[in-house]
Design a protein around this motif. Structure first.
Motif, PDB file in Angstrom:
ATOM      1  N   HIS A  56       0.816  -1.220   0.000  1.00 23.76           N
ATOM      2  CA  HIS A  56       0.000   0.000   0.000  1.00 23.76           C
ATOM      3  C   HIS A  56       0.853   1.275   0.000  1.00 23.76           C
ATOM      4  O   HIS A  56       0.450   2.296   0.543  1.00 23.76           O
ATOM      5  CB  HIS A  56      -0.986   0.005   1.179  1.00 23.76           C
ATOM      6  CG  HIS A  56      -1.809  -1.228   1.272  1.00 23.76           C
ATOM      7  ND1 HIS A  56      -2.759  -1.553   0.337  1.00 23.76           N
ATOM      8  CD2 HIS A  56      -1.794  -2.247   2.171  1.00 23.76           C
ATOM      9  CE1 HIS A  56      -3.313  -2.715   0.663  1.00 23.76           C
ATOM     10  NE2 HIS A  56      -2.745  -3.154   1.763  1.00 23.76           N
ATOM     11  N   THR A  57       2.002   1.201  -0.650  1.00 23.68           N
ATOM     12  CA  THR A  57       2.900   2.354  -0.736  1.00 23.68           C
ATOM     13  C   THR A  57       2.772   3.064  -2.083  1.00 23.68           C
ATOM     14  O   THR A  57       3.700   3.724  -2.534  1.00 23.68           O
ATOM     15  CB  THR A  57       4.365   1.928  -0.507  1.00 23.68           C
ATOM     16  OG1 THR A  57       4.713   0.941  -1.487  1.00 23.68           O
ATOM     17  CG2 THR A  57       4.574   1.381   0.895  1.00 23.68           C
ATOM     18  N   ASP A  58       1.631   2.966  -2.689  1.00 21.35           N
ATOM     19  CA  ASP A  58       1.406   3.518  -4.027  1.00 21.35           C
ATOM     20  C   ASP A  58       1.690   5.008  -4.121  1.00 21.35           C
ATOM     21  O   ASP A  58       2.186   5.495  -5.134  1.00 21.35           O
ATOM     22  CB  ASP A  58      -0.042   3.259  -4.463  1.00 21.35           C
ATOM     23  CG  ASP A  58      -0.408   1.801  -4.398  1.00 21.35           C
ATOM     24  OD1 ASP A  58      -0.263   1.109  -5.402  1.00 21.35           O
ATOM     25  OD2 ASP A  58      -0.809   1.358  -3.304  1.00 21.35           O
TER      26      ASP A  58
ATOM     27  N   VAL B 263      -6.995   5.656   1.338  1.00 20.69           N
ATOM     28  CA  VAL B 263      -7.484   6.613   0.348  1.00 20.69           C
ATOM     29  C   VAL B 263      -8.816   6.103  -0.192  1.00 20.69           C
ATOM     30  O   VAL B 263      -8.882   5.027  -0.791  1.00 20.69           O
ATOM     31  CB  VAL B 263      -6.453   6.822  -0.782  1.00 20.69           C
ATOM     32  CG1 VAL B 263      -6.977   7.799  -1.821  1.00 20.69           C
ATOM     33  CG2 VAL B 263      -5.118   7.297  -0.204  1.00 20.69           C
ATOM     34  N   LYS B 264      -9.854   6.863   0.021  1.00 19.04           N
ATOM     35  CA  LYS B 264     -11.207   6.454  -0.378  1.00 19.04           C
ATOM     36  C   LYS B 264     -11.399   6.548  -1.885  1.00 19.04           C
ATOM     37  O   LYS B 264     -10.628   7.193  -2.584  1.00 19.04           O
ATOM     38  CB  LYS B 264     -12.233   7.336   0.350  1.00 19.04           C
ATOM     39  CG  LYS B 264     -12.187   7.170   1.862  1.00 19.04           C
ATOM     40  CD  LYS B 264     -13.158   8.138   2.526  1.00 19.04           C
ATOM     41  CE  LYS B 264     -13.229   7.964   4.005  1.00 19.04           C
ATOM     42  NZ  LYS B 264     -12.042   8.352   4.742  1.00 19.04           N
ATOM     43  N   GLU B 265     -12.457   5.917  -2.370  1.00 16.95           N
ATOM     44  CA  GLU B 265     -12.729   5.885  -3.814  1.00 16.95           C
ATOM     45  C   GLU B 265     -12.870   7.277  -4.419  1.00 16.95           C
ATOM     46  O   GLU B 265     -12.351   7.528  -5.507  1.00 16.95           O
ATOM     47  CB  GLU B 265     -13.981   5.055  -4.111  1.00 16.95           C
ATOM     48  CG  GLU B 265     -13.751   3.565  -4.054  1.00 16.95           C
ATOM     49  CD  GLU B 265     -12.653   3.078  -4.982  1.00 16.95           C
ATOM     50  OE1 GLU B 265     -12.617   3.474  -6.160  1.00 16.95           O
ATOM     51  OE2 GLU B 265     -11.804   2.301  -4.511  1.00 16.95           O
TER      52      GLU B 265
ATOM     53  N   ARG C 103       0.444  13.255   2.538  1.00 14.90           N
ATOM     54  CA  ARG C 103       1.705  13.023   3.263  1.00 14.90           C
ATOM     55  C   ARG C 103       1.387  12.665   4.708  1.00 14.90           C
ATOM     56  O   ARG C 103       0.610  13.348   5.366  1.00 14.90           O
ATOM     57  CB  ARG C 103       2.589  14.256   3.226  1.00 14.90           C
ATOM     58  CG  ARG C 103       3.252  14.482   1.896  1.00 14.90           C
ATOM     59  CD  ARG C 103       4.265  15.621   2.010  1.00 14.90           C
ATOM     60  NE  ARG C 103       4.842  15.954   0.740  1.00 14.90           N
ATOM     61  CZ  ARG C 103       5.956  15.393   0.257  1.00 14.90           C
ATOM     62  NH1 ARG C 103       6.579  14.478   0.956  1.00 14.90           N
ATOM     63  NH2 ARG C 103       6.424  15.744  -0.910  1.00 14.90           N
ATOM     64  N   ALA C 104       2.027  11.622   5.195  1.00 13.12           N
ATOM     65  CA  ALA C 104       1.865  11.228   6.599  1.00 13.12           C
ATOM     66  C   ALA C 104       2.662  12.171   7.490  1.00 13.12           C
ATOM     67  O   ALA C 104       2.267  12.475   8.604  1.00 13.12           O
ATOM     68  CB  ALA C 104       2.324   9.792   6.797  1.00 13.12           C
TER      69      ALA C 104
ATOM     70  N   SER D 299       8.761  14.991   5.612  1.00 18.63           N
ATOM     71  CA  SER D 299       9.508  13.897   4.998  1.00 18.63           C
ATOM     72  C   SER D 299       8.806  13.419   3.724  1.00 18.63           C
ATOM     73  O   SER D 299       7.845  14.007   3.276  1.00 18.63           O
ATOM     74  CB  SER D 299       9.648  12.737   5.983  1.00 18.63           C
ATOM     75  OG  SER D 299       8.419  12.042   6.100  1.00 18.63           O
ATOM     76  N   TYR D 300       9.304  12.328   3.217  1.00 11.61           N
ATOM     77  CA  TYR D 300       8.758  11.747   1.992  1.00 11.61           C
ATOM     78  C   TYR D 300       7.791  10.616   2.319  1.00 11.61           C
ATOM     79  O   TYR D 300       7.515   9.754   1.516  1.00 11.61           O
ATOM     80  CB  TYR D 300       9.928  11.234   1.135  1.00 11.61           C
ATOM     81  CG  TYR D 300       9.631  11.201  -0.331  1.00 11.61           C
ATOM     82  CD1 TYR D 300       9.599  12.363  -1.075  1.00 11.61           C
ATOM     83  CD2 TYR D 300       9.385  10.003  -0.976  1.00 11.61           C
ATOM     84  CE1 TYR D 300       9.337  12.333  -2.427  1.00 11.61           C
ATOM     85  CE2 TYR D 300       9.114   9.962  -2.328  1.00 11.61           C
ATOM     86  CZ  TYR D 300       9.091  11.130  -3.047  1.00 11.61           C
ATOM     87  OH  TYR D 300       8.816  11.110  -4.390  1.00 11.61           O
ATOM     88  N   GLU D 301       7.274  10.625   3.512  1.00 11.92           N
ATOM     89  CA  GLU D 301       6.388   9.555   3.960  1.00 11.92           C
ATOM     90  C   GLU D 301       4.937   9.900   3.634  1.00 11.92           C
ATOM     91  O   GLU D 301       4.468  10.994   3.922  1.00 11.92           O
ATOM     92  CB  GLU D 301       6.554   9.370   5.473  1.00 11.92           C
ATOM     93  CG  GLU D 301       5.897   8.143   6.005  1.00 11.92           C
ATOM     94  CD  GLU D 301       6.184   7.955   7.488  1.00 11.92           C
ATOM     95  OE1 GLU D 301       5.286   7.453   8.173  1.00 11.92           O
ATOM     96  OE2 GLU D 301       7.277   8.322   7.941  1.00 11.92           O
ATOM     97  N   PHE D 302       4.238   8.938   3.041  1.00 11.81           N
ATOM     98  CA  PHE D 302       2.840   9.125   2.683  1.00 11.81           C
ATOM     99  C   PHE D 302       1.979   8.133   3.450  1.00 11.81           C
ATOM    100  O   PHE D 302       2.447   7.075   3.860  1.00 11.81           O
ATOM    101  CB  PHE D 302       2.621   8.917   1.181  1.00 11.81           C
ATOM    102  CG  PHE D 302       3.120  10.061   0.343  1.00 11.81           C
ATOM    103  CD1 PHE D 302       2.263  11.066  -0.056  1.00 11.81           C
ATOM    104  CD2 PHE D 302       4.451  10.140  -0.035  1.00 11.81           C
ATOM    105  CE1 PHE D 302       2.719  12.125  -0.825  1.00 11.81           C
ATOM    106  CE2 PHE D 302       4.915  11.191  -0.802  1.00 11.81           C
ATOM    107  CZ  PHE D 302       4.046  12.188  -1.196  1.00 11.81           C
ATOM    108  N   GLN D 303       0.711   8.471   3.581  1.00  8.10           N
ATOM    109  CA  GLN D 303      -0.211   7.548   4.231  1.00  8.10           C
ATOM    110  C   GLN D 303      -0.402   6.313   3.361  1.00  8.10           C
ATOM    111  O   GLN D 303      -0.129   6.329   2.162  1.00  8.10           O
ATOM    112  CB  GLN D 303      -1.552   8.233   4.513  1.00  8.10           C
ATOM    113  CG  GLN D 303      -2.379   8.553   3.278  1.00  8.10           C
ATOM    114  CD  GLN D 303      -3.588   9.405   3.599  1.00  8.10           C
ATOM    115  OE1 GLN D 303      -3.478  10.469   4.158  1.00  8.10           O
ATOM    116  NE2 GLN D 303      -4.754   8.920   3.225  1.00  8.10           N
TER     117      GLN D 303
END
Length: 133
Positions: free
Chosen positions: A41-43, A105-107, A91-92, A96-100
């Motif tokens: 899930h790191t898309d 992520v909803k439709e 971004r989480a 940084s470069y960290e994402f949720q």
């Protein structure tokens, strides 16, 4: 052998522009759907990296594109800005470069991301012609 071949690669403005479009097409076909990273899930990290790669190619070509097609350059600036602003919402950690995780992520949000990719892809598809003039 590989190092010799890399040093001989011919990189033209047109190939760079087409490469930028291919990076964005990859986002549209694999990353927005969530299929590419279905287990990790790191898309969004990959999504952002592809957008950055396409944007870097555009920035290198921007002097030529601005001269040959100023309206296209202005539209690309606008669409890259919009895409980056949208991705920043996911971004989480803003520093940084960290994402949720993409599973959060909803439709309707995925549709918004897909629409933004399409909005950027349309003018980006014209970049090769603009730099070839």
């Amino acid at each position: 052998d590989w190092q010799k071949k890399v040093g001989q690669a011919e990189i033209t403005p047109t190939s760079m522009a087409n490469g930028a479009k291919e990076l964005l097409d990859e986002v549209a076909t694999g990353k927005v759907t969530g299929e590419e990273e279905r287990y990790s899930h790191t898309d969004l990290v990959d999504f952002k990296a592809n957008v950055e790669g396409a944007q870097k190619a555009y920035e290198l070509l921007k002097p030529i594109a601005s001269k040959n097609d100023p309206a296209l350059a202005a539209e690309l600036d606008k669409q890259f800005g919009a895409m980056n602003t949208l991705l920043d919402k996911y971004r989480a950690d803003k520093a940084s470069y960290e994402f949720q995780s993409y599973e959060t992520v909803k439709e309707d949000q995925r549709k918004e991301l897909s629409d933004a990719v399409s909005a950027l892809g349309e003018p980006l598809s014209k970049l090769a012609a603009a730099v070839a003039k």
